[in-house]
Design an enzyme around this catalytic site. Structure first.
Site, mmCIF file in Angstrom:
data_model
loop_
_atom_site.group_PDB
_atom_site.id
_atom_site.type_symbol
_atom_site.label_atom_id
_atom_site.label_comp_id
_atom_site.label_asym_id
_atom_site.label_seq_id
_atom_site.Cartn_x
_atom_site.Cartn_y
_atom_site.Cartn_z
ATOM 1 N N HIS A 51 0.847 -1.190 0.000
ATOM 2 C CA HIS A 51 0.000 0.000 0.000
ATOM 3 C C HIS A 51 0.884 1.242 0.000
ATOM 4 C CE1 HIS A 51 1.098 -0.659 4.180
ATOM 5 N NE2 HIS A 51 0.917 0.632 4.376
ATOM 6 N N ASP A 74 0.985 5.028 2.138
ATOM 7 C CA ASP A 74 0.338 5.672 3.281
ATOM 8 C C ASP A 74 -0.342 6.945 2.781
ATOM 9 O OD1 ASP A 74 1.305 3.704 4.970
ATOM 10 O OD2 ASP A 74 3.063 4.852 5.587
ATOM 11 N N HIS A 122 4.819 0.134 -0.126
ATOM 12 C CA HIS A 122 5.570 -0.680 0.832
ATOM 13 C C HIS A 122 4.681 -1.774 1.396
ATOM 14 C CE1 HIS A 122 3.727 2.685 3.065
ATOM 15 N NE2 HIS A 122 3.629 1.847 4.084
ATOM 16 N N ARG A 138 7.775 -9.404 15.762
ATOM 17 C CA ARG A 138 8.192 -8.098 15.247
ATOM 18 C C ARG A 138 7.190 -7.050 15.702
ATOM 19 N NH1 ARG A 138 7.289 -4.940 10.474
ATOM 20 N NH2 ARG A 138 9.032 -3.520 10.207
HETATM 21 O O1 AKG Z 1 4.711 -2.770 10.141
HETATM 22 C C1 AKG Z 1 5.390 -2.300 9.218
HETATM 23 O O2 AKG Z 1 6.609 -2.378 9.178
HETATM 24 C C2 AKG Z 1 4.715 -1.568 8.089
HETATM 25 C C3 AKG Z 1 3.304 -1.246 8.375
HETATM 26 C C4 AKG Z 1 2.729 -0.184 7.524
HETATM 27 O O3 AKG Z 1 3.149 0.057 6.434
HETATM 28 C C5 AKG Z 1 1.595 0.605 8.032
HETATM 29 O O4 AKG Z 1 1.135 0.343 9.162
HETATM 30 O O5 AKG Z 1 1.134 1.514 7.311
HETATM 31 FE FE FE2 Z 2 2.213 1.806 5.602
#
Ligand code: AKG
Ligand code: FE2
Length: 315
Positions: free
Chosen positions: A190, A192, A247, A257
């Site tokens: 996606h 942001d 990403h 994680r």
């Molecule tokens: O958790 C991650 O490393 C990426 C998550 C992400 O891209 C988001 O929460 O918008």
């Molecule tokens: Fe994100």
């Protein structure tokens, strides 16, 4: 400068911005990274290790709770995305076993909500609010440097949007449980939607960015750094000079994680339009003026991977 069809970037040489370098160098390097990738790493950012570690500890405490306790933080849903979510993000293109906690970044919201999140609500709200204050200041600093690097006269034209006390900024905790049998779990691709996102994680890899169609670069974890994503609003505000970075996260580790992301967003009623200096290269605005509320309303109806900005393009 390399063109995007022959991008020189790989996991080992992602753009790294040292905030202790001379200001004019830093602003130029940030703009170059945003034009090339929509993404960079920040080191020597000035936010203390303690502030970051306290927030991660609160994140781990929360996800370690029993399911019924986590649900007390409010179940995120399509009508209200805030709160605790588990696996229920698939309808917009995400996938996997991810658990998350999405909160407004307003100090009063955090203080109020902390009662449902932590057994020690004052410790939770002071840790999170201290972190939010620090990452908000860092995001503003980066946005001023971006304006400087773009030779925009009003250097606070971007940072003002997220400094406003009505800004719609968010903080999100993502928790990827340990995996076995090589099963990959993650967060689907996606962009942001906000201006800039600042991401930190524990020492487990998983974050990836897309440089070209279908080519994914794993971004090695670095708990001492922040990873910065250009979001859709900064794409509009730079009239397409920057592109929001695609990403995703894919983990495959025997350790959990945890990532913490601050999304710097404008106030709901803020008008989103590029400053005059950004129109000079093509002579017109690629997007019509709209409010952040209008954009949000539109994107919650779409899958994460769809070209949400197309709807706002000028014909
Ligand atoms: O958790 C991650 O490393 C990426 C998550 C992400 O891209 C988001 O929460 O918008
Ligand atoms: Fe994100």
């Amino acid at each position: 400068m390399a063109t995007s069809s022959q991008t020189p970037f790989g996991s080992q040489n992602l753009p790294t911005i040292n905030l202790l370098d001379p200001r004019s160098i830093v602003s130029n390097e940030i703009v170059e990274a945003c034009v090339e990738l929509g993404f960079f790493k920040v080191i020597n950012h000035g936010i203390s290790y303690e502030i970051i570690e306290k927030v991660k500890k609160e994140g781990f405490n929360f996800f370690g709770k029993e399911m019924f306790e986590k649900s007390l933080a409010g179940q995120a849903s399509s009508t209200n995305p805030l709160g605790y979510g588990y696996k229920n993000i698939g309808s917009r293109g995400d996938m996997g076993e991810l658990e998350y906690l999405l909160l407004s970044a307003h100090p009063s919201y955090i203080a109020e909500k902390s009662i449902t999140i932590s057994n020690d609500s004052s410790q939770f709200s002071s840790a999170i609010n201290e972190y939010i204050k620090a990452v908000n200041a860092l995001t503003c600093k980066l946005l001023v440097l971006i304006a400087e690097g773009l030779n925009i006269q009003d250097t606070s034209v971007f940072s003002r949007l997220i400094m406003d006390e009505d800004s719609d900024s968010l903080i999100r905790f993502n928790y990827y449980s340990p995996t076995s049998n090589n099963a990959e779990i993650g967060f689907g691709e996606h962009t942001d939607p906000q201006l800039l996102s600042l991401l930190t994680s524990n020492d487990v890899d998983g974050f990836q960015i897309s440089v070209q169609n279908d080519e994914w670069i794993p971004v090695p974890a670095d708990p001492n750094a922040f990873w910065v994503n250009v979001g859709d609003m900064l794409q509009v505000l730079t009239n397409g000079r920057f592109s929001s970075v695609r990403h995703r996260a894919l983990t495959n580790s025997s350790k959990p994680r945890l990532s913490v992301i601050y999304f710097g967003a404008p106030p709901l009623l803020a008008s989103i339009s590029a400053p005059p200096e950004m129109l000079s290269n093509i002579g017109y605005s690629l997007y019509r003026t709209f409010t952040w509320a209008e954009f949000k309303d539109n994107f919650y109806r779409q899958r994460l991977t769809e070209g949400r900005l197309n709807y706002f393009k000028n014909e």
